[in-house]
Write a protein that holds these residues in place. Sequence first.
Motif, PDB file in Angstrom:
ATOM      1  N   LEU A   1      72.081  44.079  42.637  1.00 41.63           N
ATOM      2  CA  LEU A   1      73.003  43.146  41.996  1.00 41.63           C
ATOM      3  C   LEU A   1      74.210  42.923  42.872  1.00 41.63           C
ATOM      4  CD1 LEU A   1      73.843  41.427  39.553  1.00 41.63           C
ATOM      5  CD2 LEU A   1      74.853  43.489  38.562  1.00 41.63           C
ATOM      6  N   ASN A   2      74.759  44.002  43.437  1.00 40.40           N
ATOM      7  CA  ASN A   2      75.922  43.881  44.325  1.00 40.40           C
ATOM      8  C   ASN A   2      75.581  43.056  45.567  1.00 40.40           C
ATOM      9  OD1 ASN A   2      77.479  45.393  42.585  1.00 40.40           O
ATOM     10  ND2 ASN A   2      77.189  47.328  43.694  1.00 40.40           N
TER      11      ASN A   2
ATOM     12  N   ASP B   1      70.700  52.894  39.902  1.00 40.10           N
ATOM     13  CA  ASP B   1      71.514  52.725  41.112  1.00 40.10           C
ATOM     14  C   ASP B   1      70.913  51.653  42.032  1.00 40.10           C
ATOM     15  OD1 ASP B   1      73.308  54.682  40.320  1.00 40.10           O
ATOM     16  OD2 ASP B   1      72.243  56.280  41.396  1.00 40.10           O
ATOM     17  N   GLN B   2      69.604  51.623  42.127  1.00 42.20           N
ATOM     18  CA  GLN B   2      68.954  50.622  42.955  1.00 42.20           C
ATOM     19  C   GLN B   2      69.203  49.210  42.414  1.00 42.20           C
ATOM     20  OE1 GLN B   2      64.825  51.743  43.051  1.00 42.20           O
ATOM     21  NE2 GLN B   2      65.120  53.131  44.790  1.00 42.20           N
ATOM     22  N   LYS B   3      69.108  49.093  41.085  1.00 43.67           N
ATOM     23  CA  LYS B   3      69.362  47.790  40.476  1.00 43.67           C
ATOM     24  C   LYS B   3      70.807  47.358  40.713  1.00 43.67           C
ATOM     25  CE  LYS B   3      65.889  48.048  36.834  1.00 43.67           C
ATOM     26  NZ  LYS B   3      65.654  48.084  35.398  1.00 43.67           N
TER      27      LYS B   3
ATOM     28  N   ALA C   1      77.222  39.491  46.559  1.00 41.08           N
ATOM     29  CA  ALA C   1      77.865  39.325  47.874  1.00 41.08           C
ATOM     30  C   ALA C   1      77.272  38.124  48.608  1.00 41.08           C
ATOM     31  CB  ALA C   1      77.699  40.601  48.697  1.00 41.08           C
ATOM     32  N   ALA C   2      75.956  37.951  48.501  1.00 43.99           N
ATOM     33  CA  ALA C   2      75.301  36.822  49.153  1.00 43.99           C
ATOM     34  C   ALA C   2      75.766  35.499  48.537  1.00 43.99           C
ATOM     35  CB  ALA C   2      73.783  36.962  49.042  1.00 43.99           C
ATOM     36  N   VAL C   3      75.891  35.458  47.216  1.00 46.42           N
ATOM     37  CA  VAL C   3      76.361  34.240  46.554  1.00 46.42           C
ATOM     38  C   VAL C   3      77.803  33.956  46.948  1.00 46.42           C
ATOM     39  CG1 VAL C   3      76.924  33.239  44.286  1.00 46.42           C
ATOM     40  CG2 VAL C   3      74.735  34.387  44.627  1.00 46.42           C
ATOM     41  N   ALA C   4      78.635  34.985  46.982  1.00 52.08           N
ATOM     42  CA  ALA C   4      80.035  34.805  47.361  1.00 52.08           C
ATOM     43  C   ALA C   4      80.136  34.317  48.806  1.00 52.08           C
ATOM     44  CB  ALA C   4      80.807  36.118  47.173  1.00 52.08           C
TER      45      ALA C   4
END
Length: 162
Positions: free
Chosen positions: A11-12, A5-7, A16-19
């Motif tokens: 990843l999410n 869940d942490q991974k 989100a940062a890239v988007a």
Amino acid sequence: MTETDQKQDLLNAAQAAVADAKAKAGARTGAAAPVSRTREIVTVAGLVLTLAGFALAAFRPAWFLTPPPEPEPPVIQEASARLTLAREAQRINGWRRVNGRLPVDLAEAGTPVAGLSYERINDSVFAVSLPLGTDLVTLRSTDSLSTFIGGAVGTVAARGGR
């Protein structure tokens, strides 16, 4: 929370940062285009104005320049020359009173009139001259100043009404 869940959360967050970064970059690119276009327009306009200025300076069209003043009539030119010679003769006589002798040349007397010539005839007599067309107007220090000037003052004063 499990390691998986942490991974997934990391990843999410990264996605989100890239988007978000892509969205901001797209917004900047969209705003930069009008600035670049404006810069191009200003550059072209500046170049056109510069070339137009060079053309005006090189070709000097009559409609762009102020015409030179009309030359004074010969009677006014002669009257002005007579008054100038009278003034310069007085300047030379004043210099003689202060220094006890005639100046050697016009530079010594401090005469600022262009074209004026000075001739020292002897220790007490001199002549000053100005060219007037093809003639030469000359005043000798022995001449009567009132006769030499004549109606020159009235002639020059009347030119304002022409």
